[in-house]
Motif scaffolding. Sequence first.
Motif, PDB file in Angstrom:
ATOM      1  N   LYS A 530       0.811  -1.217   0.000  1.00  0.00           N
ATOM      2  CA  LYS A 530       0.000   0.000   0.000  1.00  0.00           C
ATOM      3  C   LYS A 530       0.843   1.264   0.000  1.00  0.00           C
ATOM      4  O   LYS A 530       0.434   2.301  -0.556  1.00  0.00           O
ATOM      5  N   ASP A 531       2.001   1.214   0.624  1.00  0.00           N
ATOM      6  CA  ASP A 531       2.910   2.372   0.694  1.00  0.00           C
ATOM      7  C   ASP A 531       4.308   1.938   0.269  1.00  0.00           C
ATOM      8  O   ASP A 531       5.250   1.976   1.077  1.00  0.00           O
ATOM      9  N   PRO A 532       4.483   1.527  -0.977  1.00  0.00           N
ATOM     10  CA  PRO A 532       5.768   0.957  -1.413  1.00  0.00           C
ATOM     11  C   PRO A 532       6.930   1.939  -1.342  1.00  0.00           C
ATOM     12  O   PRO A 532       8.082   1.502  -1.251  1.00  0.00           O
ATOM     13  N   ASP A 533       6.656   3.241  -1.374  1.00  0.00           N
ATOM     14  CA  ASP A 533       7.734   4.233  -1.319  1.00  0.00           C
ATOM     15  C   ASP A 533       8.120   4.613   0.104  1.00  0.00           C
ATOM     16  O   ASP A 533       9.081   5.361   0.307  1.00  0.00           O
ATOM     17  N   LEU A 534       7.369   4.087   1.077  1.00  0.00           N
ATOM     18  CA  LEU A 534       7.601   4.486   2.469  1.00  0.00           C
ATOM     19  C   LEU A 534       8.612   3.592   3.172  1.00  0.00           C
ATOM     20  O   LEU A 534       9.311   4.036   4.086  1.00  0.00           O
ATOM     21  N   TYR A 535       8.713   2.333   2.727  1.00  0.00           N
ATOM     22  CA  TYR A 535       9.537   1.371   3.444  1.00  0.00           C
ATOM     23  C   TYR A 535      10.649   0.829   2.558  1.00  0.00           C
ATOM     24  O   TYR A 535      10.421   0.491   1.396  1.00  0.00           O
ATOM     25  N   ARG A 536      11.835   0.704   3.138  1.00  0.00           N
ATOM     26  CA  ARG A 536      12.973   0.124   2.429  1.00  0.00           C
ATOM     27  C   ARG A 536      12.983  -1.396   2.499  1.00  0.00           C
ATOM     28  O   ARG A 536      13.641  -2.044   1.679  1.00  0.00           O
ATOM     29  N   CYS A 537      12.285  -1.971   3.489  1.00  0.00           N
ATOM     30  CA  CYS A 537      12.254  -3.425   3.629  1.00  0.00           C
ATOM     31  C   CYS A 537      11.150  -3.816   4.590  1.00  0.00           C
ATOM     32  O   CYS A 537      10.538  -2.956   5.246  1.00  0.00           O
ATOM     33  N   GLY A 538      10.912  -5.120   4.680  1.00  0.00           N
ATOM     34  CA  GLY A 538       9.929  -5.640   5.611  1.00  0.00           C
ATOM     35  C   GLY A 538      10.354  -6.988   6.162  1.00  0.00           C
ATOM     36  O   GLY A 538      11.047  -7.759   5.492  1.00  0.00           O
ATOM     37  N   VAL A 539       9.944  -7.273   7.383  1.00  0.00           N
ATOM     38  CA  VAL A 539      10.164  -8.571   8.021  1.00  0.00           C
ATOM     39  C   VAL A 539       8.810  -9.048   8.529  1.00  0.00           C
ATOM     40  O   VAL A 539       8.210  -8.419   9.410  1.00  0.00           O
ATOM     41  N   ALA A 540       8.302 -10.135   7.964  1.00  0.00           N
ATOM     42  CA  ALA A 540       6.997 -10.672   8.361  1.00  0.00           C
ATOM     43  C   ALA A 540       7.167 -12.126   8.757  1.00  0.00           C
ATOM     44  O   ALA A 540       7.721 -12.913   7.992  1.00  0.00           O
ATOM     45  N   TRP A 541       6.709 -12.473   9.964  1.00  0.00           N
ATOM     46  CA  TRP A 541       6.773 -13.884  10.342  1.00  0.00           C
ATOM     47  C   TRP A 541       5.410 -14.348  10.853  1.00  0.00           C
ATOM     48  O   TRP A 541       4.625 -13.575  11.370  1.00  0.00           O
ATOM     49  N   VAL A 542       5.131 -15.627  10.607  1.00  0.00           N
ATOM     50  CA  VAL A 542       3.833 -16.271  10.857  1.00  0.00           C
ATOM     51  C   VAL A 542       2.703 -15.350  10.416  1.00  0.00           C
ATOM     52  O   VAL A 542       1.705 -15.158  11.116  1.00  0.00           O
ATOM     53  N   GLY A 636       9.009 -27.940  13.197  1.00  0.00           N
ATOM     54  CA  GLY A 636       8.517 -28.155  14.553  1.00  0.00           C
ATOM     55  C   GLY A 636       7.895 -26.950  15.206  1.00  0.00           C
ATOM     56  O   GLY A 636       7.170 -27.087  16.185  1.00  0.00           O
ATOM     57  N   GLU A 637       8.149 -25.747  14.688  1.00  0.00           N
ATOM     58  CA  GLU A 637       7.606 -24.550  15.324  1.00  0.00           C
ATOM     59  C   GLU A 637       6.174 -24.305  14.872  1.00  0.00           C
ATOM     60  O   GLU A 637       5.790 -24.643  13.748  1.00  0.00           O
ATOM     61  N   ALA A 638       5.394 -23.683  15.761  1.00  0.00           N
ATOM     62  CA  ALA A 638       4.008 -23.355  15.449  1.00  0.00           C
ATOM     63  C   ALA A 638       3.877 -21.843  15.287  1.00  0.00           C
ATOM     64  O   ALA A 638       4.646 -21.234  14.547  1.00  0.00           O
ATOM     65  N   HIS A 639       2.928 -21.237  16.007  1.00  0.00           N
ATOM     66  CA  HIS A 639       2.645 -19.810  15.805  1.00  0.00           C
ATOM     67  C   HIS A 639       3.560 -18.963  16.690  1.00  0.00           C
ATOM     68  O   HIS A 639       3.136 -18.361  17.678  1.00  0.00           O
ATOM     69  N   GLY A 640       4.827 -18.933  16.320  1.00  0.00           N
ATOM     70  CA  GLY A 640       5.847 -18.259  17.109  1.00  0.00           C
ATOM     71  C   GLY A 640       7.018 -19.198  17.294  1.00  0.00           C
ATOM     72  O   GLY A 640       6.866 -20.414  17.235  1.00  0.00           O
ATOM     73  N   PHE A 641       8.190 -18.628  17.514  1.00  0.00           N
ATOM     74  CA  PHE A 641       9.411 -19.430  17.592  1.00  0.00           C
ATOM     75  C   PHE A 641       9.835 -19.515  19.053  1.00  0.00           C
ATOM     76  O   PHE A 641      10.301 -18.534  19.643  1.00  0.00           O
TER      77      PHE A 641
END
Length: 667
Positions: A530-542, A636-641
Amino acid sequence: MKSCRYGAAMLASLLLAASSAPAAPPPAETFFSDPDIGEALLSPSGKRLALTSAKGAKRVGLVVLDLAPGNQITRVVQSTSSDVVNVRWVNEDRLVFSLTDLGEASGSHRQAPGLFAVNADGSRMRMLVRRTSNFITTDGSNTDALRWNHRLMMIPDPRAGETNEQILLAEMGQVQGAYVESPVWLNVSTGSTRAYTAAAPSNSFHWVVDNHGDVRATLTMQKDRVQAHWLPPGKTGWVQLFDTPVLEQPFQPVGVADDGSLYVTHVPKESPYRVLTRYDSQAGAPIDPPLVRAPGFDFNGQLIQEGGVVLGVRTTADSEATVWLDERMKRFQAQVDKLLPGKLNSIGCRRCGQPDMIAVVRSYNDHDPGKLWLYQGQPAEGENRWRALGRVREAVEPAQMSGLDMQTIKARDGRELPVWVTRPDNAKGPLPAVVLVHGGPWMRGVAWEWNSWAQFLASRGYVVIEPEFRGSTGYGEAHYRAGFKQWGQAMQDDVTDALRWAQQQGLASDKACIMGASYGGYATLMGLAKDPDLYRCGVAWVAVSDLELLVQGAWWVPDDGSLARRLTLPELVGDAKQDAAMLAANSPVKLAARMKAPLLLAYGEEDQRVPLTHGKRMRDALVAAGHPPEWLTYPGEAHGFTKFDNRIDFAHRVEAFLARHLPPTAP
């Protein structure tokens, strides 16, 4: 042979240069290891203190400290394969606790052993609830242990002249796809059980009991509606208090005192915030004015009782707060706060307010995870009233940590928006920003205390922005309900507005990344789209990536969302049919072509809250769009490490990823 000699001036300049070089930030283990002191609980008499700790061992064990002169320490339980959690005193000599494997991945099929009882000297250890079929107790038998579907509900106060040996368990089951619970008494010495004979409405899933274990209120579910029932003092017939849809409950029963008072939380008509009060049986409604309110925040806490008497209430506003109703405890809290200034001082006590009171105080703030202190109102001869017990996390140096501040800003539509900012104390000028979005999303993200992820990122030279976007709980009913059906829309705008505000205030530079888990991972993906010019990167987990899969499910993708899909998700997120267009427009898997920034995408391979399918679909969509993510899964991991090695590995990967795409300011 050529020799080299340094003059005094040269040596002094080299030493000066070395001393002025920035110190390396604390390692990831400082932030993500298990605490050195976990739980701390006084025995019923206050003569002993139970502690959980892994100091000197590879696993979290149970230690009992005798508070009499000499202070004998007994290592009561120390397993080589499991960790001790959820310790409770049953009587002065016997405790119950759970064993789990904190070193095992969260989704592992190898379950933890279960619920145990043990004497304070380490003898007579007995399994009470079995969560594996092959775990053997110290006496070589576990045949009489209850099945895994029993959880500890409460431990009653003893009747006059009796020594308590009983605990109240809840046996969990399912009726029409909904969880229900049935109480059962268990003797912690013999392992024998007896049925809970008091009559109560069927299909109960939440019980409110007094300090002797007598059920006084309950929540039931019939035909996808929630009912509240109450047993008034001196009566034998149950009274129904309401019958409503799940999201429309007028109040929540939270506790009962020995005098028969039923305590409930509700949102009064004249206030947007949830409060704590008593229930008026004559009026059939919560009593006004409330007992406890926290202006600007919903009540979220519990009663503090001793012997069935309500001494106070502990709740969370911007930080934890204790409202003492007992005048003696009010005075003691004031004394503690004066003795330990600049800290939040949370008190647990026996014989509370009496001259011979015993208390354990956890003293902490945003820089310090805490230190435990012991207070003895009548200490033995030669001993002080106050004694330090130890630090919660010894590796954390508070001087190296960062300050946490909450601001209230205006979102683009005028809604007040709480925003938390973690920023190194010695920072000058704008810093590269990490927007850290909490999960849920129907929960509160932050309170004023030491937080591992925010402190870790700040120690690497970032300012951390954590918005409590609409839909978050704890900031009023209107703020919560404003998030209904707003995934990727107004909820996402709040995240964007928080970052732009921090940039306008000179706290954050124009360089930023976004990260989060679960819903926070979804917001990360939507932020990049939605705001591709606002962020240089992203980290998304689960991270949720496919809204259609979330609200509709698929028979070939096992998850735990069937009940939520029936009762809440259509209203909270959207109806799979009626809102299909809206869901598609805000589903990250359909927006991969818009995502240009580098992305670290991580999942647990056994997650049933957000199944791995979400990650695979997002990864494949990004590959097809020509923007493959950095892909990471943990077996082996579920919703969180939860496995230690995985926690540390993920922290290192996040640090390296951010350093490549968002070079930090030297901390």
